[in-house]
Design a protein around this motif. Structure first.
Motif, PDB file in Angstrom:
ATOM      1  N   ASP A  42      14.463 -79.708 -29.304  1.00 17.61           N
ATOM      2  CA  ASP A  42      13.401 -78.792 -29.725  1.00 17.61           C
ATOM      3  C   ASP A  42      12.766 -78.259 -28.444  1.00 17.61           C
ATOM      4  OD1 ASP A  42      11.500 -77.339 -31.003  1.00 17.61           O
ATOM      5  OD2 ASP A  42      10.341 -79.063 -31.732  1.00 17.61           O
ATOM      6  N   TYR A  43      13.430 -77.273 -27.854  1.00 19.03           N
ATOM      7  CA  TYR A  43      13.066 -76.830 -26.505  1.00 19.03           C
ATOM      8  C   TYR A  43      11.715 -76.119 -26.485  1.00 19.03           C
ATOM      9  CZ  TYR A  43      13.202 -74.284 -22.098  1.00 19.03           C
ATOM     10  OH  TYR A  43      12.891 -73.774 -20.870  1.00 19.03           O
ATOM     11  N   LYS A  44      10.870 -76.569 -25.582  1.00 21.77           N
ATOM     12  CA  LYS A  44       9.584 -75.940 -25.316  1.00 21.77           C
ATOM     13  C   LYS A  44       9.546 -75.602 -23.828  1.00 21.77           C
ATOM     14  CE  LYS A  44       8.108 -76.806 -29.528  1.00 21.77           C
ATOM     15  NZ  LYS A  44       7.937 -75.745 -30.529  1.00 21.77           N
ATOM     16  N   SER A  45       9.288 -74.327 -23.519  1.00 20.15           N
ATOM     17  CA  SER A  45       9.300 -73.905 -22.120  1.00 20.15           C
ATOM     18  C   SER A  45       8.245 -74.629 -21.290  1.00 20.15           C
ATOM     19  CB  SER A  45       9.075 -72.386 -22.030  1.00 20.15           C
ATOM     20  OG  SER A  45       7.865 -72.016 -22.676  1.00 20.15           O
ATOM     21  N   ILE A  46       7.140 -75.045 -21.914  1.00 21.33           N
ATOM     22  CA  ILE A  46       6.088 -75.757 -21.183  1.00 21.33           C
ATOM     23  C   ILE A  46       6.572 -77.143 -20.777  1.00 21.33           C
ATOM     24  CG2 ILE A  46       3.750 -76.697 -21.342  1.00 21.33           C
ATOM     25  CD1 ILE A  46       3.065 -74.453 -23.276  1.00 21.33           C
ATOM     26  N   VAL A  86      21.744 -63.814 -32.931  1.00 23.50           N
ATOM     27  CA  VAL A  86      21.394 -64.650 -31.778  1.00 23.50           C
ATOM     28  C   VAL A  86      20.386 -63.941 -30.893  1.00 23.50           C
ATOM     29  CG1 VAL A  86      22.291 -65.673 -29.650  1.00 23.50           C
ATOM     30  CG2 VAL A  86      23.545 -65.967 -31.781  1.00 23.50           C
ATOM     31  N   TYR A  87      20.600 -62.649 -30.654  1.00 24.48           N
ATOM     32  CA  TYR A  87      19.660 -61.869 -29.830  1.00 24.48           C
ATOM     33  C   TYR A  87      18.281 -61.812 -30.487  1.00 24.48           C
ATOM     34  CZ  TYR A  87      17.355 -57.750 -27.896  1.00 24.48           C
ATOM     35  OH  TYR A  87      16.440 -56.898 -27.349  1.00 24.48           O
ATOM     36  N   GLN A  88      18.258 -61.544 -31.765  1.00 18.81           N
ATOM     37  CA  GLN A  88      16.977 -61.413 -32.461  1.00 18.81           C
ATOM     38  C   GLN A  88      16.209 -62.727 -32.457  1.00 18.81           C
ATOM     39  OE1 GLN A  88      18.415 -59.996 -36.226  1.00 18.81           O
ATOM     40  NE2 GLN A  88      18.201 -57.824 -35.668  1.00 18.81           N
ATOM     41  N   GLN A  89      16.903 -63.847 -32.712  1.00 18.11           N
ATOM     42  CA  GLN A  89      16.232 -65.139 -32.764  1.00 18.11           C
ATOM     43  C   GLN A  89      15.826 -65.635 -31.378  1.00 18.11           C
ATOM     44  OE1 GLN A  89      15.364 -66.680 -35.702  1.00 18.11           O
ATOM     45  NE2 GLN A  89      16.168 -64.802 -36.611  1.00 18.11           N
ATOM     46  N   GLY A  90      16.678 -65.394 -30.386  1.00 22.23           N
ATOM     47  CA  GLY A  90      16.401 -65.921 -29.054  1.00 22.23           C
ATOM     48  C   GLY A  90      15.458 -65.075 -28.237  1.00 22.23           C
ATOM     49  N   ILE A  91      15.652 -63.760 -28.247  1.00 18.79           N
ATOM     50  CA  ILE A  91      14.850 -62.866 -27.410  1.00 18.79           C
ATOM     51  C   ILE A  91      13.607 -62.360 -28.142  1.00 18.79           C
ATOM     52  CG2 ILE A  91      14.881 -60.760 -26.035  1.00 18.79           C
ATOM     53  CD1 ILE A  91      16.650 -63.012 -24.950  1.00 18.79           C
ATOM     54  N   GLU A  92      13.779 -61.881 -29.349  1.00 18.08           N
ATOM     55  CA  GLU A  92      12.651 -61.279 -30.060  1.00 18.08           C
ATOM     56  C   GLU A  92      11.692 -62.332 -30.617  1.00 18.08           C
ATOM     57  OE1 GLU A  92      14.172 -58.629 -32.999  1.00 18.08           O
ATOM     58  OE2 GLU A  92      15.073 -57.239 -31.544  1.00 18.08           O
ATOM     59  N   HIS A  93      12.255 -63.452 -31.116  1.00 16.96           N
ATOM     60  CA  HIS A  93      11.395 -64.462 -31.749  1.00 16.96           C
ATOM     61  C   HIS A  93      11.225 -65.719 -30.900  1.00 16.96           C
ATOM     62  CE1 HIS A  93      13.008 -62.356 -35.564  1.00 16.96           C
ATOM     63  NE2 HIS A  93      11.804 -61.871 -35.272  1.00 16.96           N
ATOM     64  N   ALA A  94      11.858 -65.752 -29.717  1.00 11.85           N
ATOM     65  CA  ALA A  94      11.703 -66.876 -28.768  1.00 11.85           C
ATOM     66  C   ALA A  94      12.101 -68.227 -29.366  1.00 11.85           C
ATOM     67  CB  ALA A  94      10.268 -66.926 -28.245  1.00 11.85           C
ATOM     68  N   LYS A  95      13.070 -68.226 -30.282  1.00 12.21           N
ATOM     69  CA  LYS A  95      13.590 -69.487 -30.838  1.00 12.21           C
ATOM     70  C   LYS A  95      14.820 -69.886 -30.024  1.00 12.21           C
ATOM     71  CE  LYS A  95      11.974 -68.448 -35.531  1.00 12.21           C
ATOM     72  NZ  LYS A  95      12.372 -68.231 -36.954  1.00 12.21           N
ATOM     73  N   TYR A  96      14.573 -70.427 -28.845  1.00  6.43           N
ATOM     74  CA  TYR A  96      15.636 -70.662 -27.881  1.00  6.43           C
ATOM     75  C   TYR A  96      16.639 -71.713 -28.356  1.00  6.43           C
ATOM     76  CZ  TYR A  96      12.201 -68.220 -25.004  1.00  6.43           C
ATOM     77  OH  TYR A  96      11.301 -67.312 -24.525  1.00  6.43           O
ATOM     78  N   SER A  97      16.161 -72.804 -28.881  1.00  2.18           N
ATOM     79  CA  SER A  97      17.065 -73.864 -29.332  1.00  2.18           C
ATOM     80  C   SER A  97      17.916 -73.403 -30.511  1.00  2.18           C
ATOM     81  CB  SER A  97      16.257 -75.105 -29.728  1.00  2.18           C
ATOM     82  OG  SER A  97      15.626 -75.661 -28.614  1.00  2.18           O
ATOM     83  N   TYR A  98      17.277 -72.732 -31.451  1.00  5.65           N
ATOM     84  CA  TYR A  98      17.986 -72.265 -32.641  1.00  5.65           C
ATOM     85  C   TYR A  98      19.050 -71.230 -32.278  1.00  5.65           C
ATOM     86  CZ  TYR A  98      18.700 -70.263 -37.299  1.00  5.65           C
ATOM     87  OH  TYR A  98      19.256 -69.810 -38.466  1.00  5.65           O
ATOM     88  N   SER A  99      18.695 -70.270 -31.436  1.00  3.82           N
ATOM     89  CA  SER A  99      19.664 -69.233 -31.046  1.00  3.82           C
ATOM     90  C   SER A  99      20.801 -69.822 -30.220  1.00  3.82           C
ATOM     91  CB  SER A  99      18.966 -68.124 -30.259  1.00  3.82           C
ATOM     92  OG  SER A  99      18.387 -68.620 -29.068  1.00  3.82           O
ATOM     93  N   THR A 100      20.501 -70.827 -29.392  1.00  2.49           N
ATOM     94  CA  THR A 100      21.550 -71.487 -28.615  1.00  2.49           C
ATOM     95  C   THR A 100      22.529 -72.221 -29.523  1.00  2.49           C
ATOM     96  OG1 THR A 100      20.022 -71.787 -26.759  1.00  2.49           O
ATOM     97  CG2 THR A 100      22.012 -73.116 -26.750  1.00  2.49           C
ATOM     98  N   ALA A 101      22.000 -72.861 -30.566  1.00  2.00           N
ATOM     99  CA  ALA A 101      22.864 -73.568 -31.517  1.00  2.00           C
ATOM    100  C   ALA A 101      23.791 -72.596 -32.240  1.00  2.00           C
ATOM    101  CB  ALA A 101      22.002 -74.332 -32.526  1.00  2.00           C
TER     102      ALA A 101
END
Length: 311
Positions: A55-59, A266-281
């Motif tokens: 559950d990736y958090k950038s902080i 993947v682009y929409q979830q990772g870049i637009e919505h910042a869901k990095y873990s989900y888009s990576t999966a």
């Protein structure tokens, strides 16, 4: 006293690996550069794949983020649009391969039959040119040509249809524009192979009374088989990698039934919505499917290519 005769060198296969590498160390030194670059830019970044299981958090950073296992994969397969995206990705890729793959082969065989060199070079240049047009410009051209008000297609047909809003027309638009843009560039490999054929084979075939199609069947096609197999394997390895840019630029709310693919998701979830873990999966799932398809197609083509005959 007579000196001992010089001992003959050991057979090449009996020498150690390092001794054999030492004979052509310059080539291995040149090979070292791309190997190091591949490791740095391709393999080392792969440690980031673990984001798909956290559950990736950038902080917190990667190592302090909570490990959640297959949570994001389960969420993706449970989402209501999952099967639609997989279906659209597979169908768009398969149709592109089915229609786009044979066209360069046919064009190469046809151009190879031209005997006027100036006309031959002109045809090749015309076919190459679309490849150098950017995807952004191509999509802009498509929007103009397919516009319901003043578009070239509608003017010719005398209609006012908004083709880009028709879900049923999206795949045709995507594949047809891809053939126009890349088919000419795809003939380069095949033209290079056909250029290596000894002219005396054609002359002998003509003397024996072989027609043009017989010469293509018995001389040209066997020469192209290794390249066809190689290009098929490379195409299969990218089967799930539908061109993100073109789909994203041509996608509308009305054609999402057929244009909603994994790459855009993947682009929409990772870049637009910042869901990095989900888009990576989701992206990792797409990559794993690509690798499996590559292995399967590679094994199939190995067995088929040994038995291919045009006699």
């Amino acid at each position: 006293m007579m000196s001992n005769p010089k001992k003959p060198p050991a057979p090449y296969k009996q020498r150690s690996v390092f001794a054999r590498m030492g004979d052509c160390w310059q080539l291995y030194l040149m090979l070292l550069i791309p190997v190091v670059l591949t490791i740095i830019y391709k393999y080392i970044p792969m440690y980031g794949i673990q984001i798909a299981f956290r559950d990736y958090k950038s902080i917190r950073g990667m190592w302090d983020s909570e490990w959640v296992g297959l949570k994001w994969f389960v969420r993706f397969f449970s989402s209501p649009n999952c099967m639609r995206m997989i279906k659209n990705t597979v169908l768009l890729s398969l149709y592109s391969l089915l229609w786009s793959f044979p066209i360069p082969i046919i064009l190469a065989l046809a151009i190879n039959q031209l005997r006027f060199q100036k006309f031959k070079r002109t045809v090749q240049t015309i076919l190459y040119a679309p490849h150098f047009i950017s995807i952004m410009v191509v999509c802009g051209m498509l929007r103009i040509f397919l516009s319901p008000s003043g578009g070239l297609i509608n003017l010719i047909a005398g209609t006012g249809v908004d083709f880009l809003s028709e879900a049923s027309a999206f795949r045709t638009i995507y594949i047809a524009s891809g053939i126009w843009q890349d088919a000419g560039w795809g003939i380069i490999v095949y033209m290079a192979s056909l250029a290596n054929i000894d002219v005396s084979q054609y002359e002998a075939a003509k003397i024996d009374g072989a027609s043009m199609f017989q010469r293509i069947r018995h001389i040209d096609l066997p020469e192209l088989v290794p390249q066809i197999v190689l290009m098929l394997i490379m195409s299969a390895g990218n089967l799930m990698n539908v061109g993100f840019e073109k789909v994203f630029l041509l996608q509308t709310d009305l054609n999402k039934a057929t244009s909603d693919v994994i790459a855009v998701y993947v682009y929409q979830q990772g870049i637009e919505h910042a869901k990095y873990s989900y888009s990576t999966a989701v992206g990792l799932f797409n990559t794993v499917v690509n690798v499996l398809l590559l292995i399967i197609v590679n094994q199939i083509t190995k067995k088929i290519s040994d038995n291919v005959s045009f006699v």
